[in-house]
Design a protein around this motif. Sequence first.
Motif, PDB file in Angstrom:
ATOM      1  N   SER A 105       0.839  -1.198   0.000  1.00  0.00           N
ATOM      2  CA  SER A 105       0.000   0.000   0.000  1.00  0.00           C
ATOM      3  C   SER A 105       0.870   1.243   0.000  1.00  0.00           C
ATOM      4  CB  SER A 105      -0.888   0.020   1.255  1.00  0.00           C
ATOM      5  OG  SER A 105      -1.621   1.227   1.306  1.00  0.00           O
ATOM      6  N   PRO A 106       0.477   2.215  -0.804  1.00  0.00           N
ATOM      7  CA  PRO A 106       1.109   3.522  -0.630  1.00  0.00           C
ATOM      8  C   PRO A 106       0.577   4.130   0.658  1.00  0.00           C
ATOM      9  CG  PRO A 106      -0.632   3.655  -2.279  1.00  0.00           C
ATOM     10  CD  PRO A 106      -0.530   2.216  -1.864  1.00  0.00           C
ATOM     11  N   THR A 107       1.358   4.966   1.273  1.00  0.00           N
ATOM     12  CA  THR A 107       0.900   5.650   2.474  1.00  0.00           C
ATOM     13  C   THR A 107       0.212   6.943   2.059  1.00  0.00           C
ATOM     14  OG1 THR A 107       2.730   4.718   3.716  1.00  0.00           O
ATOM     15  CG2 THR A 107       1.593   6.593   4.708  1.00  0.00           C
ATOM     16  N   TYR A 108      -1.026   7.071   2.457  1.00  0.00           N
ATOM     17  CA  TYR A 108      -1.822   8.245   2.135  1.00  0.00           C
ATOM     18  C   TYR A 108      -2.322   8.849   3.435  1.00  0.00           C
ATOM     19  CZ  TYR A 108      -5.474  11.147   0.110  1.00  0.00           C
ATOM     20  OH  TYR A 108      -6.272  12.205  -0.241  1.00  0.00           O
ATOM     21  N   LYS A 109      -1.784   9.975   3.799  1.00  0.00           N
ATOM     22  CA  LYS A 109      -2.147  10.652   5.049  1.00  0.00           C
ATOM     23  C   LYS A 109      -2.052   9.715   6.250  1.00  0.00           C
ATOM     24  CE  LYS A 109      -4.841  14.193   2.825  1.00  0.00           C
ATOM     25  NZ  LYS A 109      -6.094  14.920   2.721  1.00  0.00           N
ATOM     26  N   GLY A 110      -0.961   8.962   6.304  1.00  0.00           N
ATOM     27  CA  GLY A 110      -0.687   8.094   7.444  1.00  0.00           C
ATOM     28  C   GLY A 110      -1.383   6.754   7.424  1.00  0.00           C
TER      29      GLY A 110
END
Length: 148
Positions: A80-85
């Motif tokens: 997973s990419p990290t998006y807003k934590g």
Amino acid sequence: MSGFKLVGIAGSFNRPSKTLALVRHVSERASIRYGFTSKTYDLNDVGPSLGSALWRKDLDAQARRVVDEIVQADALIIGSPTYKGSYPGHFKHLIDLIDPHELRGKPIIITATGGGDRHALMVEHQLRPLFGFFMAHTLPTAVYASDR
């Protein structure tokens, strides 16, 4: 382990994608080392029906094939990419369309990418509990890759 099927899923729509590259790298290393057959997917492979599906039966044939590959795999590499934590919403929605019993006991290598070191705990604070709910067997060591 002939016939052992490893499936990687990257929770990103971006192409090129650091997350997909990481999932592919881990998958290739495991396949070469242990002789697994492997496939990797991203959210583009799942396709646009993901966004409008309330239930798994609402997915088009392309998306259903990817979900079937995920649940029929002997082991998974989840990235997973990290998006807003945390992980992105469409990625979570894909996982929500899987029945918990379908991942029970399944070995999962969790991976994530992010822009910096402060996102590294996303694998422990977000992904590990998510797959813990499914009673999957997340491997003790996760892989996190940042731009650095």
